[in-house]
Scaffold this motif. Sequence first.
Motif, short mmCIF file in Angstrom:
data_model
loop_
_atom_site.label_atom_id
_atom_site.label_comp_id
_atom_site.label_asym_id
_atom_site.label_seq_id
_atom_site.Cartn_x
_atom_site.Cartn_y
_atom_site.Cartn_z
N PHE A 224 0.72 -1.22 0.21
CA PHE A 224 -0.33 0.18 -0.48
C PHE A 224 0.74 1.23 0.71
O PHE A 224 0.68 1.89 -0.72
N VAL B 27 -3.76 6.71 -3.58
CA VAL B 27 -4.31 6.29 -2.39
C VAL B 27 -5.42 4.77 -2.96
O VAL B 27 -6.48 5.09 -3.58
N LEU C 211 -7.20 2.19 -2.37
CA LEU C 211 -8.54 1.67 -1.82
C LEU C 211 -8.61 0.37 -1.88
O LEU C 211 -9.89 -0.40 -1.46
N VAL D 224 -13.77 -9.05 5.04
CA VAL D 224 -12.98 -9.37 5.51
C VAL D 224 -11.50 -8.28 4.80
O VAL D 224 -10.81 -7.39 4.52
N GLY E 296 -12.70 -5.22 3.95
CA GLY E 296 -12.25 -3.48 4.05
C GLY E 296 -11.24 -3.27 5.80
O GLY E 296 -10.46 -3.06 6.20
N GLN E 297 -11.87 -4.80 6.52
CA GLN E 297 -10.80 -4.79 7.74
C GLN E 297 -9.04 -4.74 7.28
O GLN E 297 -8.88 -4.16 7.55
N TRP E 298 -8.32 -6.11 5.72
CA TRP E 298 -7.55 -5.37 5.92
C TRP E 298 -7.06 -4.17 4.97
O TRP E 298 -5.89 -3.64 5.66
N LEU E 299 -7.92 -3.52 4.69
CA LEU E 299 -8.07 -2.13 4.22
C LEU E 299 -7.19 -0.99 4.95
O LEU E 299 -6.91 -0.27 5.25
N LEU E 300 -8.96 -1.63 6.17
CA LEU E 300 -8.25 -0.72 7.51
C LEU E 300 -6.89 -1.21 7.62
O LEU E 300 -6.42 -0.06 8.27
N ILE F 272 -4.18 1.03 6.85
CA ILE F 272 -4.76 2.44 6.23
C ILE F 272 -3.91 3.09 7.72
O ILE F 272 -3.04 3.79 7.84
N ILE F 273 -4.46 2.12 8.84
CA ILE F 273 -3.95 2.66 9.95
C ILE F 273 -1.63 2.59 10.40
O ILE F 273 -1.86 3.29 10.79
#
Lengths: 495, 379, 338
Positions: free
Chosen positions: C60, C70, C72, C265, C267-271, C274-275
């Motif tokens: 990423f 970015v 997404l 899943v 979305g979770q790994w994207l988050l 990003i964090i």
Amino acid sequence: MRFTISRAKAARLMAVFAVVALVAASCSSDDGGDTATTGGDAATTTAAAGGDAATTTAAAGGGTEVIKLAVLSECSGAFGAFHQQDMAGVGAAMAEYAGATITDPNDATAGWTGASVNGVPIELVGIGCGDDTADTAIEETRRLMEQLGADIMIGPLSGDESIAVANYAKDHPTQTFINGSAGAMDTTLEVQAPNFFRYNSDGAQWNAGTGDVAFNDLGWKTAAVIMDDYSFAWTSGAGFIAEFCAAGGEVTSRVFPPLNTTDYSSFVSQLPGPDEVDGYFWVVGGSGTLPALKAFEDAVGPVTPDQHMGNLFWEFAAGSMDPSMEGAYIGGFGTAGDLKLDSVAAHTAIIASHYDNLEPFGDAAAQANSGFLVNYFAASQALIEGLEKVGADISDGQVALQGALGGLQLAGPYGTTTLDGNRQAVQDQYVRQFVLLDDGTLGLSTVAVIPAVDQTFGGTFEQGNMPSRDVPGCEPSDLSWLGNATPVVDGVPQG
Amino acid sequence: MTAADNNASRPRGRVVTFERALLVFAVALLLVLPAFTSDFFVSFVLTQGLLLGIAAASLIFLAAYGGMVSLAQTLLFGVSGFVIGNAVTTGGSKGLNLGLDPWLGVALGVGITTVLAFFLGAVASRSTGLYFLMITLTFGVIGFYFFGQVTTFSGFGGINQVRAPDFVGTPGQFPERLYFLALAVSVIVYVVLRYIARTPFGLSLQGIRDDHVRMSSMGYNVWVHRTLAFTLAGFVASLAGVLFIWWNRQIDPASIGMGEILALLIIAVIGGINRLEGAWVGAIVFVMVNNYVRDVPGLNQIGLTEARFNTIIGLIFLIIVLLSPDGFIGIGQRVVRLLTPRAWHTSQAPGSDSGSGPSVTAGSRSDSGSGSAETTGNK
Amino acid sequence: MQWIALVAGWSVAAIFAAWVLVFANGTPAEPLVSQPGDFVKVLLNALTIAGLYFIVASGFTLIFGLMRVVNLAHGSFFLLGGYIALEFQKLMVGKSRNILGDDVGVFDWVIPLLLAAMIAGILGLIMQQVFLRWFQGQDMRETMITIAISVILADMMVSWFGGIGVDIQWPGLIDRAITVSGVRYSVSRLFMLGVAIVVGVALWAWLQKTRTGMVIRAGVDDTSMVQALGINVQLVFALAFFVGSALAGMGGVMGGSFAGLAAGVDGQWLLNSIIVVIVGGLGSLKGALAGSLLLGVVTAFAPSYLPAGFTNYSIIFTFVLLGAVLAWRPYGLFGTPE
């Protein structure tokens, strides 16, 4: 540049025109598509106190011309793969009991034609697409009931959705809602909407028999329960806890990993070790079932069939579990396809005669006893029987139909279902066991029938005392079915 | 310039009046529309469109005037709803069940959300551009997990049976009441935000959007401006949240999840992220696509059954982003350009031409038509 | 402002250390002084999950650093990579159900991993070439395009693979636990950390020691200058997008073996990615490393060292981490303002 309409201004005008045009276009299509209902709709509802966008198509005289049915199923989310099964359950019941012709035996979502009760046609006005969230379920329910003008809805599939839909039902008393396959306890016991009916069990009922098996057959005196932190999982875990404690066992530890946990290691570490507790009951679903077990093996110790039990989530994960889990007990899902009963064979034949393939799992007959299909089938069968009782008359706010639905004795493939005062099913439950099939994969086999399990577990649960992290507590109590389980040997109930 | 003399003779004031007249016409149309449409259309398309429009307007306000594309607006919208849900319900199995008066609930919802917006803004406002976008996205998703996991306030099942004040009733009983309320709030939000853009605060905010280094060296406190703008947008989003909870009577974490976060951004972009009006245009288009796309004949033949309508929405969004970065407003602008005499174009201020520029940018155009520079986004 | 944040940061760290060391009674793990074994486990959990975070987030951050995109759709490539590997693994093992650790040789895992990474990389490359390259420099527009693609991919994956949870089987060799001086620990988790270190070192060597890496680093600093020097920057962009997406796919295979695959899943790994990059600073490998470690520490320690009834509040600590870092360094630990 003070003299022109700037582009920006022009754009603003265009925007306004766009809104106007779009609104106008949609209004006309809205009216055109649904002339019969929408016209009267606006007029009647503003007048009727407490009325909703009820689109009962009853003629003034009382006879019903058409019954508009909607189905709320799942297209995405964790249960999106069962969309065809849900629709096949409804379609097969319509074909079998209401004379419908299935449109496409390889695509249940194509619906049916020609269903009728007492000469009144049942028309499928829409299929709702849930994604196992309450938010989408409500949005879809409103679309089905208010826009498409359905009189009756069958659905939804999962727990949180059904709580929201039952609450919606409460606000719309002149429409009737029959649960699809959802198993949260709140839906019926807490919300108690008078027009929401559920002919399948809740998550706690499905686990009836597991506590008994754990205490009496496996000899567990103490147990730890690990469950996802949301209402269906609490409900499901509560079934085991209530029965295990009623039988005399003690639940010494409860661990709640949040839904969507990626790394279960911190949570399984909270569990007591294999030497500190006799057994573990697992209620971890979604993508977490196997990773949680794996984390347990890595951090605590081996997962063995005599020290571990799961709820119906293990059924979904059976295809990925270690075959050494042969012999492990798992909670029920209201079905027992391996029972050698005429009614089961007849049910399988019904599905096979109307459907060939249900994607993505293939052969329809092999899915005839899937819990989702069976529950949607039962809901539809109940609706048809209810309509027959009232001569398919749903005028007068469907009062008669709702009364009839509450009193049904629904004969299904696995016995008769009745409803309690909260319109919740009281029915037999099935404890299952993993067995090793000839091809080396894990399958399920029914080992016991638990007769007539009620939702409250003999009063353990009641309105205002719903399963949660600390409900139920762990008290010995008297359950009517304790000790009355009928063992099943090779698919034949003994007794 | 001579070719445009016809236009030149038209005084600016009259143009403005004409434009205002059209806006008034749109509002007037929205006022009478309920008389001709079904309750469902009023409640589900128009009311939902207006309230999502208000939420999207808070996003567009930040993007267009502050150069901040915030994905936390959905969270703020939801916090307001959750606070009201916890405050006013009684006897539900989830949430705090405080059983307060609905109006007190509104005060709490709006108040708490605005304070939260101040703090979130204070943290996020020190960064810009894509960084700001990602930070606010993270806020939004953490908010989703917060309400899902902290069962004291909600849990994934959400809060049901949230009462509105009797004066509003339920959308089932009185669809028009909530609709007119949403319309009134929309108009007020629009007017106030437009007004604020012209105040000294709004102008310096736009200055910061265009060149925050210069504004900073001129003595403006960039961080404070951004934080206050974010707080204001949070306030606006909280109003949308109030309308939402009254309209939906139910809220759960999925109402503010990743899908909804992206939906609000999609609304802003398909409407036109550079102009406040785009919020409502985008919202109504979005709601209608959501509702009616499944009835479009022929989609089945190409394998897009109604089960796959998210794919359809994604495709529509993709096409709009690829073809018209200014959304429907941009499309409108192009249509106008095609239909108007060529001479018109030469008389345009370069800055007001947005059809060709890199337009979906964090810092976009000035609203006042002053011909401000467009930021290229990649500095 | 700076020193306040610094003091506050160190105080938080000191309180955290004291809590874990002595005061954490009544928590699932108990204080370090009384249960040192648990502490070691939690620390290992933090490091190993950080390894997985790092693999996913490094792709990423690579794409962002060079191209200001970015992506997404990164989570979608993660999930797709996992599903593709699962299909290949079923094919190679010759079973579609109940695949055992003993059935899976090292190659039955490694070859699906490589194929999945390759395919995810190619898909990323296609996305970049077909959709993104025409809008270079319009970073917000590129971001919107990746959002649209992620929405479409998420929905299509439900229809192709179903939504219900599945998982990829680790090779039997590492699918077990070892016990070292009384502490039982998973080999596959340690393996995950090992792979992350290999990936990290390889990326570092690639960026620091090769000509391509030099061009990429120069491109991160000043794209137009690199172009002006006559270097085919388009080729470099394409390469970076391929590698970045391939890392997402590879992460998907590891994540799918470790934590399963299901709808949502992505979305979770994207988050997570990003964090990590927000905390560490966008576009820097060092930042991805630091961000992964910090997030790993929070995800492992919060549920273990919170009082037992409050473990579901652990999500708040992710937010605290984010807020604390951003208050101190608005562009992350190793980030620079755009």
